[in-house]
Design a protein around this motif. Structure first.
Motif, short mmCIF file in Angstrom:
data_model
loop_
_atom_site.label_atom_id
_atom_site.label_comp_id
_atom_site.label_asym_id
_atom_site.label_seq_id
_atom_site.Cartn_x
_atom_site.Cartn_y
_atom_site.Cartn_z
N VAL A 230 47.98 -17.27 -21.46
CA VAL A 230 47.60 -16.71 -20.21
C VAL A 230 48.70 -15.68 -19.71
O VAL A 230 48.06 -14.61 -19.31
CB VAL A 230 47.35 -17.66 -19.10
N HIS A 234 47.98 -11.46 -19.80
CA HIS A 234 48.19 -10.85 -18.53
C HIS A 234 48.73 -9.57 -18.80
O HIS A 234 48.60 -8.23 -18.29
CB HIS A 234 48.69 -11.56 -17.48
N ASP A 265 44.80 -10.00 -14.60
CA ASP A 265 44.41 -11.46 -14.62
C ASP A 265 43.24 -11.57 -15.33
O ASP A 265 42.99 -12.52 -16.44
CB ASP A 265 44.53 -12.21 -13.23
N ALA A 266 42.07 -11.12 -15.17
CA ALA A 266 40.86 -11.15 -15.44
C ALA A 266 40.82 -10.84 -16.90
O ALA A 266 40.24 -11.59 -17.78
CB ALA A 266 40.03 -10.40 -14.65
N LEU A 269 42.61 -13.04 -19.41
CA LEU A 269 42.11 -14.27 -19.81
C LEU A 269 40.96 -14.18 -20.53
O LEU A 269 40.80 -14.87 -21.39
CB LEU A 269 41.28 -14.97 -18.46
N PRO A 283 44.03 -21.40 -14.63
CA PRO A 283 44.45 -21.07 -13.04
C PRO A 283 45.77 -21.81 -12.82
O PRO A 283 46.32 -21.20 -11.97
CB PRO A 283 43.39 -21.47 -12.25
N TRP A 286 49.24 -20.65 -12.15
CA TRP A 286 49.87 -20.12 -10.84
C TRP A 286 50.43 -21.15 -10.01
O TRP A 286 51.08 -21.08 -9.01
CB TRP A 286 48.56 -19.33 -10.03
N ARG A 309 45.86 -15.89 -6.55
CA ARG A 309 45.65 -15.50 -8.00
C ARG A 309 44.89 -16.74 -8.60
O ARG A 309 44.32 -16.70 -9.53
CB ARG A 309 47.00 -15.11 -8.49
N ASN A 312 41.36 -16.33 -7.93
CA ASN A 312 40.54 -15.22 -8.55
C ASN A 312 40.45 -15.78 -10.03
O ASN A 312 39.41 -15.53 -10.66
CB ASN A 312 41.54 -14.02 -8.47
N LEU A 313 41.42 -16.43 -10.80
CA LEU A 313 41.44 -16.71 -12.06
C LEU A 313 40.46 -17.97 -12.27
O LEU A 313 39.77 -17.87 -13.34
CB LEU A 313 42.83 -17.20 -12.69
N GLU A 314 40.51 -18.83 -11.27
CA GLU A 314 39.45 -19.71 -11.38
C GLU A 314 38.17 -19.16 -11.54
O GLU A 314 37.33 -19.66 -12.28
CB GLU A 314 39.38 -20.70 -10.01
N ARG A 317 37.60 -17.97 -14.89
CA ARG A 317 37.52 -18.73 -15.92
C ARG A 317 36.04 -19.32 -15.85
O ARG A 317 35.34 -19.44 -17.01
CB ARG A 317 38.46 -20.08 -15.61
#
Length: 340
Positions: A230, A234, A265-266, A269, A283, A286, A309, A312-314, A317
């Motif tokens: 991850v 990134h 981040d997006a 992933l 996630p 973080w 973060r 957002n990553l959740e 995902r």
């Protein structure tokens, strides 16, 4: 993660990491450790040997995690003109001028002499590995010609990769003193980002437009390969998306922002899941980082807080898992901003 003071970051792609504070020019090698007894000097050499071995062990793990990222993500990178061809190996050569105090330890580790080209990394499942190349192989000839051992860190590997443009690459190797001939039929198409390790306990990873750097501290904190993937995805996304670039002098240039970080981040992933790594717990990187550095929990500025973060990553995902369940292609949206 946060970019370091670039005036202090380690130069080059491989061996310079060992020389941030410890390497001395060849002419000064004898001055190292003034006043040390002969016993202490011998022990210092033993410790340098351990340090060199530790560095390459970490680099081997980094390659194992990074190779699936750059191969599975290559179609996305190609769309942005950020792909290249690779034999899936790393080659180095050591000399007294560039490697200073580390010269003897590096040569002893790999069992080679000065300016001997040796394979120090083989990407698992890559073209070189499939052809039978092994770490520690000495490269005598490539396509019937001697390989120039000179150049900055990484140049030797790049020159070998460039041979693949002309067709299959034949290598004449020495392995444990015995000649071995291998032919690498074709290179792999990969994202144009290289990876290396940075010596130090600080938890950090960063990109410079061409390469991704991960510290010992980051690799220790993210001991699961899924988590490290991850982080690397990134940073690779920063390079591929053009958030960071190198100027004419080779220095990293560019600015970051909450929007750029969220986009990396997006997209990162997507690189991670395309490479086959599980992202269910992604996630949580973080949360791990927040536990290590609580000041980032509500920090602002050019990087979003670890709290933002995580959320957002959740969301990214869940989007990816939904696309997987529906059989949709794993292609990220063009741009992702905080809260989108």
């Amino acid at each position: 993660m946060r970019a370091p003071d670039l005036s202090l970051r380690l130069p080059g792609l491989l061996l310079a990491a060992l020389c941030l504070a410890a390497c001395a020019p060849a002419g000064r090698a004898a001055q190292a450790g003034p006043g040390l007894s002969p016993e202490a000097r011998r022990e210092a050499e033993v410790q340098r040997g351990f340090a060199a071995q530790s560095y390459y062990e970490r680099l081997e793990r980094l390659h194992a995690v990074a190779w699936p990222l750059v191969t599975a993500g290559e179609p996305l990178c190609r769309q942005r003109g950020k792909s290249r061809q690779s034999l899936g190996l790393v080659a180095d050569a050591f000399n007294r001028r560039d490697n200073g105090q580390w010269f003897q330890s590096l040569c002893a580790l790999w069992g080679v002499g000065e300016d001997t080209v040796v394979v120090t990394g083989v990407m698992p499942g890559g073209p070189a590995a499939r052809a039978g190349v092994q770490r520690g192989d000495v490269v005598r000839l490539a396509n019937g010609r001697p390989v120039d051992p000179s150049g900055r860190p990484g140049e030797l590997t790049r020159r070998l990769d460039e041979l693949a443009a002309g067709g299959p690459v034949g290598l004449e190797l020495l392995r444990a003193g015995q000649p071995v001939a291998v032919t690498i039929p074709a290179p792999a198409n990969v994202c144009d980002t290289r990876f290396t390790v940075v010596v130090g306990d600080s938890v950090n990873a960063y990109a410079d437009g061409k390469s991704v750097f991960a510290t010992y501290g980051a690799m220790n904190l993210f001991s699961r390969d899924e988590d490290l993937a991850v982080v690397l995805g990134h940073e690779m996304a920063h390079n591929i998306l053009g958030h960071v670039r190198q100027d004419a002098s080779g220095k990293a240039a560019g600015t970051t922002s909450p929007e750029a970080e969220a986009e990396a981040d997006a997209v990162g992933l997507y690189f991670t899941v395309r490479a086959g790594f599980g992202i269910k717990d992604a996630p949580n990187v973080w949360r791990r980082l927040a536990a290590q550095n609580p000041t980032q929990i509500s920090a602002g500025g050019d990087h979003p807080s670890t709290a933002a973060r995580f959320l957002n990553l959740e969301a990214v995902r869940d989007e990816i898992l939904m696309r997987q369940a529906a059989g949709l292609p794993l292609i990220p949206r063009p741009r992702v901003v905080p809260g989108q």
